[in-house]
Design a protein around this motif. Structure first.
Motif, PDB file in Angstrom:
ATOM      1  N   SER A   1      45.368  45.845 -68.752  1.00 50.00           N
ATOM      2  CA  SER A   1      46.662  45.351 -68.242  1.00 50.00           C
ATOM      3  C   SER A   1      47.046  44.134 -69.086  1.00 50.00           C
ATOM      4  O   SER A   1      46.311  43.785 -70.029  1.00 50.00           O
ATOM      5  CB  SER A   1      46.597  45.009 -66.752  1.00 50.00           C
ATOM      6  OG  SER A   1      45.799  43.874 -66.531  1.00 50.00           O
TER       7      SER A   1
ATOM      8  N   THR B   1      42.178  44.428 -58.079  1.00 47.41           N
ATOM      9  CA  THR B   1      43.113  45.530 -58.358  1.00 47.41           C
ATOM     10  C   THR B   1      44.095  45.702 -57.206  1.00 47.41           C
ATOM     11  O   THR B   1      45.285  45.952 -57.420  1.00 47.41           O
ATOM     12  CB  THR B   1      42.316  46.831 -58.623  1.00 47.41           C
ATOM     13  OG1 THR B   1      41.540  46.619 -59.805  1.00 47.41           O
ATOM     14  CG2 THR B   1      43.217  48.030 -58.804  1.00 47.41           C
TER      15      THR B   1
ATOM     16  N   SER C   1      34.726  40.806 -50.822  1.00 50.02           N
ATOM     17  CA  SER C   1      33.723  39.938 -50.153  1.00 50.02           C
ATOM     18  C   SER C   1      34.307  39.115 -49.016  1.00 50.02           C
ATOM     19  O   SER C   1      33.643  38.903 -48.003  1.00 50.02           O
ATOM     20  CB  SER C   1      33.109  38.954 -51.159  1.00 50.02           C
ATOM     21  OG  SER C   1      32.775  39.582 -52.346  1.00 50.02           O
TER      22      SER C   1
ATOM     23  N   LYS D   1      28.830  37.533 -52.257  1.00 48.76           N
ATOM     24  CA  LYS D   1      29.540  38.657 -52.886  1.00 48.76           C
ATOM     25  C   LYS D   1      29.025  39.944 -52.263  1.00 48.76           C
ATOM     26  O   LYS D   1      27.906  39.976 -51.731  1.00 48.76           O
ATOM     27  CB  LYS D   1      29.220  38.713 -54.387  1.00 48.76           C
ATOM     28  CG  LYS D   1      29.771  37.560 -55.173  1.00 48.76           C
ATOM     29  CD  LYS D   1      31.089  37.932 -55.793  1.00 48.76           C
ATOM     30  CE  LYS D   1      31.795  36.690 -56.292  1.00 48.76           C
ATOM     31  NZ  LYS D   1      33.219  36.821 -56.427  1.00 48.76           N
TER      32      LYS D   1
ATOM     33  N   THR E   1      36.256  43.506 -63.314  1.00 55.43           N
ATOM     34  CA  THR E   1      35.127  42.753 -62.735  1.00 55.43           C
ATOM     35  C   THR E   1      34.231  43.665 -61.905  1.00 55.43           C
ATOM     36  O   THR E   1      33.002  43.577 -61.971  1.00 55.43           O
ATOM     37  CB  THR E   1      35.677  41.592 -61.855  1.00 55.43           C
ATOM     38  OG1 THR E   1      36.668  40.885 -62.612  1.00 55.43           O
ATOM     39  CG2 THR E   1      34.579  40.642 -61.432  1.00 55.43           C
TER      40      THR E   1
HETATM   41  N1  LIG Z   1      44.303  50.518 -66.658  1.00 62.71           N
HETATM   42  C1  LIG Z   1      43.446  50.806 -65.696  1.00 62.71           C
HETATM   43  O1  LIG Z   1      42.813  51.870 -65.709  1.00 62.71           O
HETATM   44  C2  LIG Z   1      43.229  49.840 -64.578  1.00 62.71           C
HETATM   45  C3  LIG Z   1      43.644  48.523 -64.689  1.00 62.71           C
HETATM   46  N2  LIG Z   1      43.380  47.631 -63.683  1.00 62.71           N
HETATM   47  C4  LIG Z   1      43.749  46.223 -63.895  1.00 62.71           C
HETATM   48  O2  LIG Z   1      42.585  45.399 -63.728  1.00 62.71           O
HETATM   49  C5  LIG Z   1      42.969  44.132 -63.212  1.00 62.71           C
HETATM   50  C6  LIG Z   1      42.130  43.824 -61.998  1.00 62.71           C
HETATM   51  O3  LIG Z   1      40.791  43.616 -62.406  1.00 62.71           O
HETATM   52  P1  LIG Z   1      39.977  42.373 -61.853  1.00 62.71           P
HETATM   53  O4  LIG Z   1      40.880  41.211 -61.744  1.00 62.71           O
HETATM   54  O5  LIG Z   1      38.772  42.240 -62.681  1.00 62.71           O
HETATM   55  O6  LIG Z   1      39.640  42.790 -60.352  1.00 62.71           O
HETATM   56  P2  LIG Z   1      38.710  43.934 -59.708  1.00 62.71           P
HETATM   57  O7  LIG Z   1      39.594  44.984 -59.177  1.00 62.71           O
HETATM   58  O8  LIG Z   1      37.617  44.315 -60.627  1.00 62.71           O
HETATM   59  O9  LIG Z   1      38.118  43.163 -58.456  1.00 62.71           O
HETATM   60  C7  LIG Z   1      37.180  42.143 -58.699  1.00 62.71           C
HETATM   61  C8  LIG Z   1      36.792  41.461 -57.411  1.00 62.71           C
HETATM   62  O10 LIG Z   1      35.935  42.307 -56.637  1.00 62.71           O
HETATM   63  C9  LIG Z   1      35.198  41.477 -55.795  1.00 62.71           C
HETATM   64  N3  LIG Z   1      33.771  41.755 -55.786  1.00 62.71           N
HETATM   65  C10 LIG Z   1      33.015  41.640 -54.673  1.00 62.71           C
HETATM   66  N4  LIG Z   1      31.744  41.854 -54.951  1.00 62.71           N
HETATM   67  C11 LIG Z   1      31.667  42.114 -56.272  1.00 62.71           C
HETATM   68  C12 LIG Z   1      30.583  42.399 -57.117  1.00 62.71           C
HETATM   69  N5  LIG Z   1      29.313  42.478 -56.675  1.00 62.71           N
HETATM   70  N6  LIG Z   1      30.831  42.598 -58.427  1.00 62.71           N
HETATM   71  C13 LIG Z   1      32.092  42.532 -58.887  1.00 62.71           C
HETATM   72  N7  LIG Z   1      33.166  42.263 -58.131  1.00 62.71           N
HETATM   73  C14 LIG Z   1      32.960  42.044 -56.807  1.00 62.71           C
HETATM   74  C15 LIG Z   1      35.363  40.035 -56.288  1.00 62.71           C
HETATM   75  O11 LIG Z   1      36.286  39.344 -55.455  1.00 62.71           O
HETATM   76  P3  LIG Z   1      35.731  38.669 -54.080  1.00 62.71           P
HETATM   77  O12 LIG Z   1      34.639  37.736 -54.472  1.00 62.71           O
HETATM   78  O13 LIG Z   1      36.896  38.000 -53.465  1.00 62.71           O
HETATM   79  O14 LIG Z   1      35.222  39.810 -53.288  1.00 62.71           O
HETATM   80  C16 LIG Z   1      35.978  40.223 -57.641  1.00 62.71           C
HETATM   81  O15 LIG Z   1      36.760  39.138 -58.071  1.00 62.71           O
HETATM   82  C17 LIG Z   1      44.457  44.220 -62.903  1.00 62.71           C
HETATM   83  O16 LIG Z   1      45.165  43.591 -63.933  1.00 62.71           O
HETATM   84  C18 LIG Z   1      44.743  45.723 -62.882  1.00 62.71           C
HETATM   85  O17 LIG Z   1      46.064  46.004 -63.265  1.00 62.71           O
HETATM   86  C19 LIG Z   1      42.728  48.006 -62.549  1.00 62.71           C
HETATM   87  C20 LIG Z   1      42.323  49.292 -62.386  1.00 62.71           C
HETATM   88  C21 LIG Z   1      42.506  50.306 -63.385  1.00 62.71           C
END
Ligand SMILES: NC(=O)C1=CN([C@@H]2O[C@H](COP(=O)(O)OP(=O)(O)OC[C@H]3O[C@@H](n4cnc5c(N)ncnc54)[C@H](OP(=O)(O)O)[C@@H]3O)[C@@H](O)[C@H]2O)C=CC1
Ligand SMILES: Nc1nc(O)c(N)c(N[C@@H]2O[C@H](COP(=O)(O)O)[C@@H](O)[C@H]2O)n1
Length: 226
Positions: free
Chosen positions: A19, A53, A88, A135, A160
């Motif tokens: 993205s 996401t 989380s 987490k 992530t």
């Molecule tokens: N082109 C494509 O195919 C796709 C693109 N995207 C893009 O990706 C981006 C989003 O990615 P991103 O921001 O990394 O977010 P993610 O969707 O990967 O979510 C990450 C969040 O998940 C939660 N989490 C809880 N436990 C864990 C764990 N053990 N390991 C990892 N994550 C955990 C955390 O938040 P918390 O601590 O609050 O729980 C973390 O910040 C957007 O820009 C979207 O547009 C998304 C999907 C597909």
């Protein structure tokens, strides 16, 4: 460890971004790749995304093709596979599209740090699973999902969550569609972000297939276990 067969599907630009630097969703796939993705959704017991996401894209994660939905119903499944958000702190907005579109079970995977008032509000709309202290503990979550009958799990990112799963050896296959545009930006997410591996920790995947599709190519990789 009994866990679901788990695969990631993602679409990236030719320079490896999923993205923009503002984390705005980009249409990278074309018609055929979206149909391929829909078919992968339809053939899965569950579809998982991270809270990042949900906040960025507000996906519904439904099966778009009526034919595929009808086929699922004929086989005795819900139209939509189980949808799972890894969240989380129970930050999933109650107004998310996932609650408005599609049928079937929605699971929010939280940690013990999630404030109880948010968990209670989400309980009205979803099944809450707790795994981990701060987490979500993805290994524990995988075990619980398997126990609930989820044997084939599709992960749709983002960067992530993909890192969290791959770094814990919880991913069996990765599909990457590579589109024909350049997105650029040092801070723009890639298919796998997170802390990253040291040189002696790198994970290897084997290339299983490569197919020209739309204006790009789709690659299928399978995990090489040590
Ligand atoms: N082109 C494509 O195919 C796709 C693109 N995207 C893009 O990706 C981006 C989003 O990615 P991103 O921001 O990394 O977010 P993610 O969707 O990967 O979510 C990450 C969040 O998940 C939660 N989490 C809880 N436990 C864990 C764990 N053990 N390991 C990892 N994550 C955990 C955390 O938040 P918390 O601590 O609050 O729980 C973390 O910040 C957007 O820009 C979207 O547009 C998304 C999907 C597909
Ligand atoms: N495969 C693929 N190609 C793209 O070009 C994309 N932008 C994405 N994004 C993913 O699709 C989700 C949207 O799902 P719904 O249509 O709302 O069901 C989005 O959240 C990303 O996970 N994927």
């Amino acid at each position: 460890m009994q866990r679901p067969f788990t695969f990631i599907n993602c679409a990236m630009s030719l320079d490896g971004k999923i993205s923009t630097k503002q984390r705005h969703q980009v249409k990278i796939s074309g018609h055929d790749d979206f149909m391929r993705m829909d078919s992968l959704r339809s053939g899965s017991d569950a579809i998982m995304v991270g809270i990042g996401t949900v906040l960025a894209d507000d996906p519904s994660l439904t099966v778009k093709s009526k034919i595929l939905r009808d086929e699922r119903v004929e086989k005795g499944f819900e139209e939509t596979p189980v949808r799972i958000i890894v969240d989380s702190l129970a930050r999933t907005p109650l107004t998310s599209d996932i609650f408005k579109k599609g049928q079937g079970q929605i699971i929010i995977a939280t940690s013990r740090s999630a404030p109880s008032f948010r968990v209670q509000a989400l309980q009205e709309k979803a099944t809450i699973i707790t795994a981990g202290e701060k987490k979500v503990d993805l290994q524990k979550l995988a075990l619980k999902l398997h126990d609930m009958g989820i044997k084939r799990l599709m992960v749709e990112g983002g960067a992530t969550l993909n890192w969290g799963l791959i770094s814990k050896d919880l991913v069996d296959e990765i599909y990457t569609f590579i589109g024909n545009m350049v997105i650029g930006g040092t801070g723009a997410p890639t298919p796998v972000d997170g802390a990253g591996f040291n040189q002696d920790e790198l994970k290897s995947f084997r290339l299983e297939s490569a197919e020209i599709m739309d204006a790009g190519i789709v690659l299928r990789w399978s995990a090489e276990r040590k």
